[in-house]
Design a protein around this motif. Structure first.
Motif, short mmCIF file in Angstrom:
data_model
loop_
_atom_site.label_atom_id
_atom_site.label_comp_id
_atom_site.label_asym_id
_atom_site.label_seq_id
_atom_site.Cartn_x
_atom_site.Cartn_y
_atom_site.Cartn_z
N ILE A 318 0.76 -1.24 -0.15
CA ILE A 318 0.10 -0.09 0.09
C ILE A 318 0.93 1.30 -0.19
O ILE A 318 0.69 2.32 -0.70
N GLY A 319 2.07 1.19 0.88
CA GLY A 319 2.82 2.28 0.84
C GLY A 319 3.53 2.51 -0.47
O GLY A 319 3.68 3.84 -0.78
N VAL A 320 4.07 1.55 -1.21
CA VAL A 320 4.79 1.77 -2.37
C VAL A 320 3.46 2.21 -3.46
O VAL A 320 4.01 3.20 -4.21
N ARG A 321 2.25 1.85 -3.53
CA ARG A 321 1.32 2.48 -4.30
C ARG A 321 1.08 3.79 -4.08
O ARG A 321 0.88 4.53 -5.04
N LYS A 322 1.17 4.21 -2.86
CA LYS A 322 0.59 5.47 -2.39
C LYS A 322 1.81 6.40 -2.87
O LYS A 322 1.62 7.62 -3.36
N ALA A 323 3.10 5.97 -2.66
CA ALA A 323 4.16 6.75 -3.08
C ALA A 323 4.36 6.98 -4.65
O ALA A 323 4.82 7.94 -5.21
N PHE A 324 3.74 6.06 -5.41
CA PHE A 324 3.82 6.09 -6.81
C PHE A 324 2.58 7.01 -7.28
O PHE A 324 2.27 7.03 -8.62
N GLY A 325 1.78 7.56 -6.46
CA GLY A 325 0.65 8.32 -6.85
C GLY A 325 -0.81 7.58 -6.83
O GLY A 325 -1.70 8.51 -7.18
N GLN A 329 -8.98 6.77 -2.68
CA GLN A 329 -10.18 6.20 -3.35
C GLN A 329 -9.88 5.16 -4.41
O GLN A 329 -10.54 4.18 -4.40
N THR A 330 -8.56 5.06 -5.00
CA THR A 330 -8.56 3.87 -5.95
C THR A 330 -8.10 2.65 -5.26
O THR A 330 -8.45 1.82 -5.41
N LEU A 331 -7.44 2.62 -4.02
CA LEU A 331 -6.89 1.70 -2.99
C LEU A 331 -8.18 1.10 -2.39
O LEU A 331 -8.42 -0.11 -2.27
N TYR A 333 -11.34 1.25 -3.51
CA TYR A 333 -12.06 0.52 -4.61
C TYR A 333 -11.42 -0.81 -5.02
O TYR A 333 -12.11 -1.86 -5.12
N GLN A 334 -10.06 -0.82 -4.90
CA GLN A 334 -9.37 -2.21 -5.47
C GLN A 334 -9.79 -3.18 -4.05
O GLN A 334 -10.08 -4.24 -4.45
N PHE A 335 -9.68 -2.91 -3.12
CA PHE A 335 -9.88 -3.70 -1.75
C PHE A 335 -11.26 -4.12 -1.76
O PHE A 335 -11.63 -5.33 -1.46
N ILE A 336 -12.36 -3.32 -2.06
CA ILE A 336 -13.62 -3.65 -1.92
C ILE A 336 -13.98 -4.60 -2.98
O ILE A 336 -14.76 -5.73 -2.87
N VAL A 337 -13.52 -4.63 -4.36
CA VAL A 337 -13.84 -5.38 -5.37
C VAL A 337 -12.93 -6.54 -4.88
O VAL A 337 -13.60 -7.88 -5.32
N GLU A 338 -11.82 -6.79 -4.32
CA GLU A 338 -11.23 -8.10 -3.89
C GLU A 338 -11.89 -8.80 -3.02
O GLU A 338 -12.30 -9.95 -2.92
N ASN A 339 -12.62 -8.01 -2.09
CA ASN A 339 -13.56 -8.57 -1.04
C ASN A 339 -14.75 -9.26 -1.57
O ASN A 339 -15.27 -10.20 -1.10
#
Length: 413
Positions: A318-325, A329-331, A333-339
């Motif tokens: 999560i930290g890496v993805r946030k660091a790259f912008g 909201q995107t994260l 959405y991703q986690f809810i879809v995974e769930n």
């Protein structure tokens, strides 16, 4: 994008197999129970054999008499006298079917006991209800009036008593040491259709009960009022409700009589929740809602805790993805879809388990002639439950994930 989320979700599931097993088991078990319950309710409420004119019918099941001064109360089915004397005086019904609740009896074939549930009816019963006759026909009004010992039997009774005989019309079947001539054989009725279920249907005039002398209101009979058209249903219901207060109660200990002509579903609710002035629909809805909520709460909380644990394990990702912008909201959405993918997998397992359990119940014979099936209503409820699971158990962990600080998340690994 969804394809990538699906690949990530599968990879996460494989990472911690024990947590995945717990999650899928909780989801599939809960959904299996809910689907079996939904299938049963759907079978009871929507099965219309032999009640094919249900949209034109009102049902009179139980009654209740109370005494305001002494606190006396009695409830149960009506007497034949009550239904015959009072409902026959109504002008709106086209026909009035009167039948007893089934009585336990038995027959003997080659020294083998065959359990038989007897049901006593009037002649109009066969006009109001549409039984599928495999052979023969129902007994007539004249046969009822003459108290002829004739019977309509179910296909299971035919097989148990007569074996593989091609036709049994005109043959005799003995129950309670009395021989009855078979006039017809009907398709089996599930016991969940309690007003129509029986193994042997007999004229009420051959009953051992003295229906002529008994002028009481309590008994063992129920009634079905058939309207000429659907439009006459409210008028017929009002006519019945207006009649009840005018009935003089002969028993001195009682001063209030409650009896209702209801639609099929409401009549079943009254049986479960009582026969007082309120039908109890609101109580039933509230009760079922609380049950479903509590039943789904435990696996949902369990899934929330597991999801939070998984989030902590993925903090560096999560930290890496946030660091790259990547935005919060995107994260989320991703986690809810995974769930939701996880819960849908659990739902798929639940569907398979439900089919297996339904077949076991159908083949067990625990509930006579019951045939549970996985129809569109049950599938829709299961899909809805999966989505609710996915959203309830995914929103809070996703929110926690979106709140993770980038620096702290990167230091966690």
């Amino acid at each position: 994008m969804l394809k990538n989320y699906f690949k990530i979700a599968i990879a996460v599931l494989k990472r911690r197999k024990f947590f995945t097993f717990i999650s899928l088991f909780g989801i599939s078990f809960t959904l299996t129970v809910l689907m079996i319950l939904t299938a049963f309710i759907d079978k009871v409420g929507n099965s219309n054999y032999p009640d094919k004119k249900r949209d034109r019918c009102l049902y009179i099941l139980n009654m209740e008499m109370t005494g305001s001064k002494n606190g006396a109360m009695t409830k149960g089915p009506h007497s034949f006298y009550f239904l015959d004397h009072y409902t026959k005086s109504l002008k709106t019904p086209e026909k009035v079917a009167i039948s007893s609740m089934f009585d336990f009896s038995s027959a003997y074939v080659n020294n083998k006991k065959v359990p038989i549930n007897l049901k006593f009816t009037n002649a109009d019963y066969w006009d109001v209800l549409d039984y599928d006759f495999l052979e023969g026909k129902p007994f007539s009004k004249q046969q009822v009036d003459n108290a002829e010992k004739v019977a309509v039997i179910s296909e299971d009774t035919k097989k148990a008593y007569f074996g593989d005989a091609p036709s049994v019309v005109g043959k005799y079947i003995e129950a309670d040491n009395i021989k009855y001539r078979v006039s017809g054989v009907v398709k089996n009725v599930p016991i969940t259709q309690m007003m129509m279920y029986g193994d042997m249907y007999l004229p009420y005039t051959v009953s051992k009960n003295d229906y002529k002398k008994d002028k009481g209101f309590n008994g063992n009979f129920s009634g079905i009022l058939l309207a000429k058209s659907v439009d006459d249903l409210p008028k017929m219901q009002k006519e019945y409700s207006d009649m009840i207060p005018r009935i003089k109660i002969t028993e001195k200990e009682f001063d209030h009589l409650y009896s209702f002509a209801d639609t099929y579903f409401v009549s079943l609710i009254r049986v479960i929740l009582g026969d007082g002035p309120n039908s109890g629909i609101s109580k039933l809805v509230i009760g079922l809602s609380i049950f479903v909520f509590l039943f789904m709460l435990l696996p949902t909380i369990n899934l929330v805790n597991i999801n939070i644990t998984r989030i902590m394990e993925r903090s560096s990702e999560i930290g890496v993805r946030k660091a790259f912008g990547a935005s919060s909201q995107t994260l989320v959405y991703q986690f809810i879809v995974e769930n939701i993918i996880l819960t849908l997998l659990g739902g798929l397992i639940g569907v398979v388990l439900s089919v297996i359990v339904m077949q076991l119940i159908n083949n067990s014979g625990l509930i006579a002639n019951l045939n549970l099936s996985l129809n569109y209503v049950v599938l829709f409820c299961s899909l809805l439950a999966c989505l609710v699971f996915g959203l309830l158990s995914g929103v809070y962990p996703a929110w926690r994930m979106s709140r993770l600080n980038v620096v702290n998340a990167l230091k966690a690994q």
